[in-house]
Design an enzyme around this catalytic site. Structure first.
Site, PDB file in Angstrom:
ATOM      1  N   ASP A   2      -6.348 -16.335  -8.365  1.00 29.37           N
ATOM      2  CA  ASP A   2      -7.148 -16.371  -7.147  1.00 29.37           C
ATOM      3  C   ASP A   2      -8.018 -15.123  -7.004  1.00 29.37           C
ATOM      4  O   ASP A   2      -7.857 -14.142  -7.730  1.00 29.37           O
ATOM      5  CB  ASP A   2      -6.237 -16.471  -5.914  1.00 29.37           C
ATOM      6  CG  ASP A   2      -5.452 -17.766  -5.877  1.00 29.37           C
ATOM      7  OD1 ASP A   2      -5.931 -18.773  -6.432  1.00 29.37           O
ATOM      8  OD2 ASP A   2      -4.350 -17.764  -5.292  1.00 29.37           O
ATOM      9  N   TYR A  60       4.304 -13.998 -13.590  1.00 26.15           N
ATOM     10  CA  TYR A  60       3.528 -13.178 -12.661  1.00 26.15           C
ATOM     11  C   TYR A  60       4.430 -12.078 -12.099  1.00 26.15           C
ATOM     12  O   TYR A  60       5.653 -12.248 -11.992  1.00 26.15           O
ATOM     13  CB  TYR A  60       3.018 -14.012 -11.484  1.00 26.15           C
ATOM     14  CG  TYR A  60       1.769 -14.813 -11.757  1.00 26.15           C
ATOM     15  CD1 TYR A  60       0.516 -14.340 -11.374  1.00 26.15           C
ATOM     16  CD2 TYR A  60       1.834 -16.060 -12.375  1.00 26.15           C
ATOM     17  CE1 TYR A  60      -0.631 -15.080 -11.606  1.00 26.15           C
ATOM     18  CE2 TYR A  60       0.691 -16.811 -12.609  1.00 26.15           C
ATOM     19  CZ  TYR A  60      -0.539 -16.308 -12.217  1.00 26.15           C
ATOM     20  OH  TYR A  60      -1.683 -17.036 -12.445  1.00 26.15           O
TER      21      TYR A  60
END
Length: 252
Positions: A54, A112
């Site tokens: 994002d 992540y």
């Protein structure tokens, strides 16, 4: 001869609107790289990424693939690309793969990491790479609250926007703490087969609220069961980084 190449990438996501190309802006990582490679080799390409990070999210191990008609070795291709890249994007790995390989479809899982700095004052040098929150945070409570997230679930309650495919599997979620002179760094490492839009940021933001005593421990199970996005808290983008993308066989 047309050949397929893959690159391992690092980037500082602060100045970009995310990885994926968008119709309303040219300022994306994918868009910049695609245009740069086309100019560098004077031919059209279709750059694909392993994960759609994002806006504002960073990467230490993004993987991208493209086809190129060239006789150059992968290392020479990478060197030419790095020569023209801005200082906030870098190629750190390179390889040639079979033309049947797809950089996104072949992914086994992704890792992540979200970094939280527990302090009353941001770290001057790390402030763009982490979320600074005032403590105290109850780490053991957060670990207990996070345990229902492990496994295969419908994670639509931890997503912005509705996805037709909201079933995901979180294989591992670790919360590690490192004490510093002026606070503690708390790293949330999450490994899974895929993640929904804002999924990790919503999980971390909710866990931090639980650790501060602002939400009950059981709210994670409630969000999973009721698919109620309104109960989840969104953490800022800057603390999140794509660390690794794993494939069935080692590429780099």
């Amino acid at each position: 001869m047309m050949r397929r190449f893959v690159l391992k990438l690092q980037y500082d996501g602060r100045g970009y609107r995310g990885w994926q190309r968008q119709k309303n802006t040219k300022n994306t990582i994918q868009g910049h790289l695609n245009s740069l490679i086309e100019r560098a080799f004077d031919q059209p390409i279709d750059l694909q990424g392993a994960s759609r990070t994002d806006a504002g999210v960073h990467a230490a191990g993004q993987v991208a693939g493209f086809d190129l008609d060239t006789d150059l070795a992968p290392v020479d291709i990478a060197r030419r690309i790095n020569r023209y890249l801005p200082e906030d994007i870098a190629v750190t790995g390179w390889a040639e793969v079979d033309r049947s390989f797809h950089v996104r479809h072949a992914v086994v899982n992704k890792k992540y990491c979200y970094t939280v700095y527990e302090s009353d004052k941001p770290d001057v040098f790390q402030r763009h790479l982490e979320w600074t929150v005032e403590g105290p945070l109850d780490i053991e409570v957060m670990k207990r609250a996070a345990s229902p997230l492990i496994g295969k679930h419908d994670f639509s309650g931890f997503s912005v926007g509705r996805s037709k495919k909201s079933i995901r599997t979180i294989e591992q979620l670790e919360i590690a703490v490192v004490s510093e002179d002026n606070g503690r760094r708390i790293r949330f490492s999450v490994t899974g087969d895929g993640f929904l839009h804002h999924m990790i940021r919503l999980i971390v933001g909710t866990l931090i609220a639980i650790g501060r005593g602002q939400l009950p421990v059981g709210v994670i199970e409630t969000i999973l069961q009721d698919k109620n996005r309104s109960l989840a808290i969104l953490a800022p983008a800057g603390g999140l980084c794509l660390m690794e993308v794993h494939y069935p066989t080692k590429i780099f």
